[in-house]
Design a protein around this motif. Structure first.
Motif, PDB file in Angstrom:
ATOM      1  N   TYR A   1       0.833  -1.210   0.000  1.00  0.00           N
ATOM      2  CA  TYR A   1       0.000   0.000   0.000  1.00  0.00           C
ATOM      3  C   TYR A   1       0.868   1.260   0.000  1.00  0.00           C
ATOM      4  O   TYR A   1       0.647   2.185  -0.794  1.00  0.00           O
ATOM      5  CB  TYR A   1      -0.923  -0.001   1.218  1.00  0.00           C
ATOM      6  CG  TYR A   1      -1.572   1.327   1.472  1.00  0.00           C
ATOM      7  CD1 TYR A   1      -2.623   1.778   0.670  1.00  0.00           C
ATOM      8  CD2 TYR A   1      -1.132   2.169   2.499  1.00  0.00           C
ATOM      9  CE1 TYR A   1      -3.215   3.015   0.888  1.00  0.00           C
ATOM     10  CE2 TYR A   1      -1.723   3.394   2.720  1.00  0.00           C
ATOM     11  CZ  TYR A   1      -2.758   3.810   1.906  1.00  0.00           C
ATOM     12  OH  TYR A   1      -3.337   5.045   2.118  1.00  0.00           O
TER      13      TYR A   1
ATOM     14  N   PHE B   1      -1.523  -1.369  -5.277  1.00  0.00           N
ATOM     15  CA  PHE B   1      -2.770  -1.311  -4.498  1.00  0.00           C
ATOM     16  C   PHE B   1      -3.534  -2.632  -4.581  1.00  0.00           C
ATOM     17  O   PHE B   1      -4.102  -3.100  -3.588  1.00  0.00           O
ATOM     18  CB  PHE B   1      -3.645  -0.158  -4.987  1.00  0.00           C
ATOM     19  CG  PHE B   1      -3.125   1.210  -4.636  1.00  0.00           C
ATOM     20  CD1 PHE B   1      -2.613   1.478  -3.379  1.00  0.00           C
ATOM     21  CD2 PHE B   1      -3.145   2.240  -5.573  1.00  0.00           C
ATOM     22  CE1 PHE B   1      -2.119   2.742  -3.050  1.00  0.00           C
ATOM     23  CE2 PHE B   1      -2.661   3.498  -5.254  1.00  0.00           C
ATOM     24  CZ  PHE B   1      -2.145   3.747  -3.996  1.00  0.00           C
TER      25      PHE B   1
ATOM     26  N   ALA C   1      -1.946  -5.078  -2.316  1.00  0.00           N
ATOM     27  CA  ALA C   1      -2.307  -4.753  -0.928  1.00  0.00           C
ATOM     28  C   ALA C   1      -3.707  -5.262  -0.613  1.00  0.00           C
ATOM     29  O   ALA C   1      -3.947  -5.837   0.454  1.00  0.00           O
ATOM     30  CB  ALA C   1      -2.225  -3.244  -0.702  1.00  0.00           C
TER      31      ALA C   1
ATOM     32  N   ALA D   1      -6.657   1.108   0.590  1.00  0.00           N
ATOM     33  CA  ALA D   1      -6.161   0.696  -0.726  1.00  0.00           C
ATOM     34  C   ALA D   1      -7.211   0.967  -1.805  1.00  0.00           C
ATOM     35  O   ALA D   1      -6.878   1.483  -2.880  1.00  0.00           O
ATOM     36  CB  ALA D   1      -5.783  -0.784  -0.703  1.00  0.00           C
TER      37      ALA D   1
END
Length: 283
Positions: A151, A171, A174, A188
Motif C-alpha cells: 500500500y 494497491f 495490498a 487501498a
C-alpha cells in the motif's frame, strides 16, 4: 545500568519523551546489552535445579551431592534499546536523529524487521521519498506478503505519472493481502479510486476553459472524464463495502453515481450520507 533501563522504560511508558530519549541514548552509547550469566546445579537427592551465584557455583563443583553444573546467558536487550529509542525519536518528530539511530542499529542487526520498518517511517517523515521507496522494495523482496508495504509503495508510485500503472498493481496486491484488515482494505480501495480519477479539479477547469472556444475538445474531455469515473466505480463500491460507515467513501461513491448518471444509486448514497452526517458530533 539495569536500573537506568527500568527508568527509561518508565519514562517511555509515561510518554515523557525527552528524559526517555536521553536514558536510552546513554544506554546505547555505553554499550549496555543487559546480558547476564546465570549459574545452576542439580541437587542429586531432590533432583531440584538450584540457582547459584558464581562463587558458590565454583565451590559446589567439589560437592559430590551436586551435578549438572550449567551456565547460561540471558538474551541481549540491545535490539530492544534501538527499537525503543527509534520509536521515541519518531514520536518526538526528531526524524533525522531517528534515522541515524536506526542505521546504527541496522549495522549491528541487519535483519531486524522493526528497525527496517522504522527506517521507512523515518525516511518518509523526513521527505526522502526516493530512499523510502527503495526501502519498501527491499522489504517487499524479503517479504512479498506485507500488504501495508504494498500500500505504501502504491501511494508513492501514484504521485508520479510515470509509475501510475505500477501504483494500480501495488494497491491490488495490498487488497489481496488485506482480507482481515478493513482499514488497510479501505485505504487501498480509496487510493485506487483517487488514482483512477486523477486530478479532477484540473480536469474540470480545463473543460470549462474550452466550452466556449473549443466545444468539441471540451466534449472529448468530458467523455474521457466520465470514462475515468466509470473505471473508478467498482473500486469505490468496494471501498464502501469495506468501510460502510466511512463518510468519505459514501460521499465519493455518491458523486461517482451522479457523474455516471445513476440517479437511483445517487439518491441511495445521498440518504446514507445524511444518515452518517447526523451521527457526527456537533462542532
Amino acid at each position: 545500568m539495569i536500573r537506568l533501563n527500568y527508568a527509561g522504560l518508565s519514562y517511555a511508558l509515561a510518554n515523557s519523551l525527552d528524559p526517555a530519549i536521553k536514558i536510552y541514548t546513554d544506554l546505547i552509547n555505553s554499550g549496555y546489552t543487559g546480558v547476564q550469566t546465570t549459574y545452576s546445579a542439580k541437587d542429586k537427592k531432590t533432583g531440584e535445579v538450584v540457582p547459584l551465584d558464581k562463587n558458590t557455583w565454583e565451590l559446589m563443583k567439589k560437592n559430590p551431592d551436586y551435578s549438572d553444573f550449567k551456565t547460561e546467558q540471558t538474551k541481549s536487550v540491545e535490539p530492544d534499546l534501538y527499537e525503543t529509542l527509534s520509536t521515541l525519536l519518531l514520536n518526538a518528530k526528531k526524524n533525522d536523529e531517528a534515522l541515524a539511530i536506526i542505521e546504527k542499529g541496522l549495522a549491528k542487526y541487519p535483519n531486524n524487521a522493526k528497525l527496517k520498518e522504522y527506517q521507512g517511517t523515518a525516511l518518509y517523515a523526513s521527505g526522502n521519498t526516493d530512499k523510502f521507496m527503495q526501502n519498501l522494495k527491499e522489504q517487499l523482496a524479503k517479504n512479498p506478503n506485507d500488504g501495508t508495504n504494498w500500500y505504501n509503495l502504491g501511494v508513492l508510485q501514484s504521485k508520479n505519472p510515470a509509475t501510475k500503472n505500477d501504483a494500480f498493481e501495488s494497491f491490488k496486491k495490498a487488497i489481496g493481502l488485506a482480507a482481515n484488515d478493513p482499514k488497510l482494505l479501505g485505504n487501498a480501495y480509496q487510493n485506487l479510486v483517487y488514482t483512477t480519477i486523477g486530478d479532477d479539479d484540473a480536469a474540470v477547469k480545463e473543460i470549462n476553459g474550452l466550452r466556449k472556444t473549443k466545444p468539441d475538445d471540451a466534449t472529448k474531455l468530458i467523455e474521457a472524464r466520465r470514462a475515468r469515473f466509470d473505471q473508478a466505480l467498482p473500486h469505490a463500491e468496494s471501498w464502501y463495502k469495506a468501510q460502510p460507515e466511512n463518510l468519505d467513501a459514501i460521499s465519493t461513491l455518491k458523486d461517482i453515481y451522479s457523474i455516471t448518471k445513476n440517479q437511483a444509486k445517487y439518491n441511495e448514497m445521498k440518504a446514507k450520507e445524511a444518515e452518517i452526517q447526523a451521527k457526527q458530533p456537533a462542532k
